[in-house]
Design a protein around this motif. Structure first.
Motif, mmCIF file in Angstrom:
data_model
loop_
_atom_site.group_PDB
_atom_site.id
_atom_site.type_symbol
_atom_site.label_atom_id
_atom_site.label_comp_id
_atom_site.label_asym_id
_atom_site.label_seq_id
_atom_site.Cartn_x
_atom_site.Cartn_y
_atom_site.Cartn_z
ATOM 1 N N SER A 125 35.572 33.405 4.283
ATOM 2 C CA SER A 125 34.879 33.556 5.570
ATOM 3 C C SER A 125 33.718 32.583 5.692
ATOM 4 N N ARG A 126 33.073 32.247 4.557
ATOM 5 C CA ARG A 126 31.967 31.284 4.579
ATOM 6 C C ARG A 126 32.482 29.885 4.914
ATOM 7 N N SER A 127 33.567 29.442 4.319
ATOM 8 C CA SER A 127 34.108 28.110 4.602
ATOM 9 C C SER A 127 34.708 28.054 6.001
ATOM 10 N N ARG A 128 35.204 29.157 6.469
ATOM 11 C CA ARG A 128 35.777 29.202 7.805
ATOM 12 C C ARG A 128 34.672 29.139 8.861
ATOM 13 N N ARG A 129 33.532 29.666 8.613
ATOM 14 C CA ARG A 129 32.433 29.700 9.563
ATOM 15 C C ARG A 129 31.620 28.400 9.551
ATOM 16 N N ALA A 130 31.777 27.551 8.574
ATOM 17 C CA ALA A 130 30.983 26.329 8.455
ATOM 18 C C ALA A 130 31.347 25.292 9.521
ATOM 19 N N ALA A 131 32.496 25.361 10.108
ATOM 20 C CA ALA A 131 32.936 24.380 11.106
ATOM 21 C C ALA A 131 32.591 24.860 12.526
ATOM 22 N N PHE A 132 32.573 23.906 13.483
ATOM 23 C CA PHE A 132 32.341 24.248 14.885
ATOM 24 C C PHE A 132 33.652 24.662 15.526
ATOM 25 N N THR A 133 33.572 25.514 16.522
ATOM 26 C CA THR A 133 34.773 25.893 17.261
ATOM 27 C C THR A 133 35.065 24.827 18.300
ATOM 28 N N LEU A 134 36.261 24.843 18.840
ATOM 29 C CA LEU A 134 36.664 23.868 19.853
ATOM 30 C C LEU A 134 35.796 24.004 21.105
ATOM 31 N N LEU A 135 35.459 25.200 21.474
ATOM 32 C CA LEU A 135 34.620 25.427 22.646
ATOM 33 C C LEU A 135 33.228 24.814 22.459
ATOM 34 N N GLU A 136 32.645 24.952 21.295
ATOM 35 C CA GLU A 136 31.337 24.362 21.030
ATOM 36 C C GLU A 136 31.382 22.838 21.090
#
Length: 98
Positions: free
Chosen positions: A6-17
């Motif tokens: 979950s930490r590595s998954r949250r480190a990136a920006f979402t497409l909307l951002e």
């Protein structure tokens, strides 16, 4: 493992951002472009008007110097026959010399 995933998954920006950030940068660039284009147009117009003004003033100075250099006749007045174009008389100039 779930915390690491979950930490590595949250480190990136979402497409909307990413899309929102791109739109903000694009709006800033468009605003800057319009501002610069308007200022460059104003500078160009101002320069053209200044050049035209200087040209007219140069013609006026030339005419004044030529009229001042004319010989004095008839007690300080420049006289003569007015020009006629196509049978119509034009304005007549009377110049008092100093």
């Amino acid at each position: 493992m779930s915390t690491r995933a979950s930490r590595s998954r949250r480190a990136a920006f979402t497409l909307l951002e990413v899309i929102i950030a791109t739109m903000i940068v694009a709006m800033l660039a468009l605003t800057l472009y319009r501002f610069l284009a308007a200022n460059l147009a104003a500078i160009r117009i101002s320069t053209e008007l200044n050049d035209e003004r200087e040209a007219v003033q140069a013609v006026v100075r030339l005419l004044q110097s030529q009229l001042n250099d004319l010989p004095v006749r008839e007690a300080g007045a420049l006289g003569g026959q007015p020009y006629k174009f196509q049978g119509l008389s034009n304005d007549e100039i009377t110049w008092k010399c100093g």
